[in-house]
Design a protein around this motif. Structure first.
Motif, PDB file in Angstrom:
ATOM      1  N   LYS A  35     -12.833  88.973  39.091  1.00 44.66           N
ATOM      2  CA  LYS A  35     -12.286  89.492  40.347  1.00 44.66           C
ATOM      3  C   LYS A  35     -10.770  89.517  40.234  1.00 44.66           C
ATOM      4  O   LYS A  35     -10.179  88.806  39.443  1.00 44.66           O
ATOM      5  N   VAL A  48      -6.801  91.743  40.860  1.00 41.91           N
ATOM      6  CA  VAL A  48      -6.068  92.998  40.808  1.00 41.91           C
ATOM      7  C   VAL A  48      -5.431  93.172  39.437  1.00 41.91           C
ATOM      8  O   VAL A  48      -4.844  92.243  38.892  1.00 41.91           O
ATOM      9  N   VAL A  84      -5.031  97.685  41.270  1.00 36.12           N
ATOM     10  CA  VAL A  84      -6.388  98.058  41.665  1.00 36.12           C
ATOM     11  C   VAL A  84      -7.295  96.831  41.562  1.00 36.12           C
ATOM     12  O   VAL A  84      -7.253  96.107  40.565  1.00 36.12           O
ATOM     13  N   ARG A  85      -8.119  96.607  42.587  1.00 34.44           N
ATOM     14  CA  ARG A  85      -9.097  95.517  42.531  1.00 34.44           C
ATOM     15  C   ARG A  85     -10.187  95.899  41.549  1.00 34.44           C
ATOM     16  O   ARG A  85     -10.859  96.922  41.730  1.00 34.44           O
ATOM     17  N   GLU A 144     -13.102  94.726  40.950  1.00 36.72           N
ATOM     18  CA  GLU A 144     -14.466  94.753  41.487  1.00 36.72           C
ATOM     19  C   GLU A 144     -14.742  95.985  42.340  1.00 36.72           C
ATOM     20  O   GLU A 144     -15.892  96.271  42.676  1.00 36.72           O
ATOM     21  N   GLU A 145     -13.699  96.742  42.692  1.00 37.05           N
ATOM     22  CA  GLU A 145     -13.867  97.935  43.518  1.00 37.05           C
ATOM     23  C   GLU A 145     -13.785  99.242  42.727  1.00 37.05           C
ATOM     24  O   GLU A 145     -13.918 100.320  43.300  1.00 37.05           O
ATOM     25  N   VAL A 146     -13.565  99.154  41.414  1.00 37.16           N
ATOM     26  CA  VAL A 146     -13.493 100.356  40.585  1.00 37.16           C
ATOM     27  C   VAL A 146     -14.890 100.966  40.507  1.00 37.16           C
ATOM     28  O   VAL A 146     -15.848 100.292  40.129  1.00 37.16           O
ATOM     29  N   GLU A 147     -15.011 102.227  40.895  1.00 37.10           N
ATOM     30  CA  GLU A 147     -16.328 102.873  40.982  1.00 37.10           C
ATOM     31  C   GLU A 147     -16.866 103.325  39.631  1.00 37.10           C
ATOM     32  O   GLU A 147     -18.042 103.136  39.342  1.00 37.10           O
ATOM     33  N   ARG A 197     -14.283 100.462  35.051  1.00 37.39           N
ATOM     34  CA  ARG A 197     -14.430  99.067  35.485  1.00 37.39           C
ATOM     35  C   ARG A 197     -14.439  98.147  34.262  1.00 37.39           C
ATOM     36  O   ARG A 197     -13.792  97.096  34.264  1.00 37.39           O
ATOM     37  N   ARG A 210     -10.947  97.808  32.977  1.00 33.04           N
ATOM     38  CA  ARG A 210     -10.170  96.943  33.872  1.00 33.04           C
ATOM     39  C   ARG A 210     -10.576  95.475  33.728  1.00 33.04           C
ATOM     40  O   ARG A 210      -9.736  94.582  33.846  1.00 33.04           O
ATOM     41  N   TYR A 211     -11.868  95.226  33.505  1.00 28.94           N
ATOM     42  CA  TYR A 211     -12.305  93.848  33.243  1.00 28.94           C
ATOM     43  C   TYR A 211     -11.553  93.296  32.026  1.00 28.94           C
ATOM     44  O   TYR A 211     -11.033  92.177  32.064  1.00 28.94           O
TER      45      TYR A 211
END
Length: 117
Positions: free
Chosen positions: A75, A77, A81-82, A84-87, A92, A95-96
């Motif tokens: 979890k 930013v 960008v968060r 966990e909110e990347v579609e 995602r 970003r992880y």
């Protein structure tokens, strides 16, 4: 809608930046590799092969041997960008990885980075 250009960027072109970011803060390449292995299931040999063959990010994550189910625990930013909110699923995953390398560079303990219980 067109794919983001990071999807077609070779993982090998970004990997040295992950390592440099970690080493600049006193961490090691081995720790970066351990994070990547935890997230994707790639062994050191498989990771080296993906780097050598200049696999793009989309293929890198799409062909990952075993995406860690605990990655959903990541979890926070990154780049404003968060994660966990990347579609988009591939974005995602990218970003992880960015978030995990950030945590490493900030000095977080490996057990916490790898979401060990």
């Amino acid at each position: 809608m067109a794919k983001h250009r990071i999807f077609t960027t070779s993982f090998a072109s970004v990997y040295p930046h992950y390592v440099a970011k970690a080493e600049k803060k006193g961490r090691t390449k081995a720790e970066v590799d351990a994070i990547i292995g935890w997230l994707t299931g790639y062994s050191d040999t498989e990771l080296d092969a993906r780097i050598a063959d200049k696999t793009d990010f989309e293929t890198f994550f799409g062909s990952a041997p075993r995406l860690n189910p605990d990655r959903a625990l990541i979890k926070g930013v990154v780049c404003g960008v968060r994660v966990e909110e990347v579609e988009d699923p591939t974005m995602r995953e990218i970003r992880y990885l960015d978030k995990l390398v950030d945590e490493l560079a900030r000095g977080k303990a490996m057990a916490k980075i790898l979401r060990s219980q």
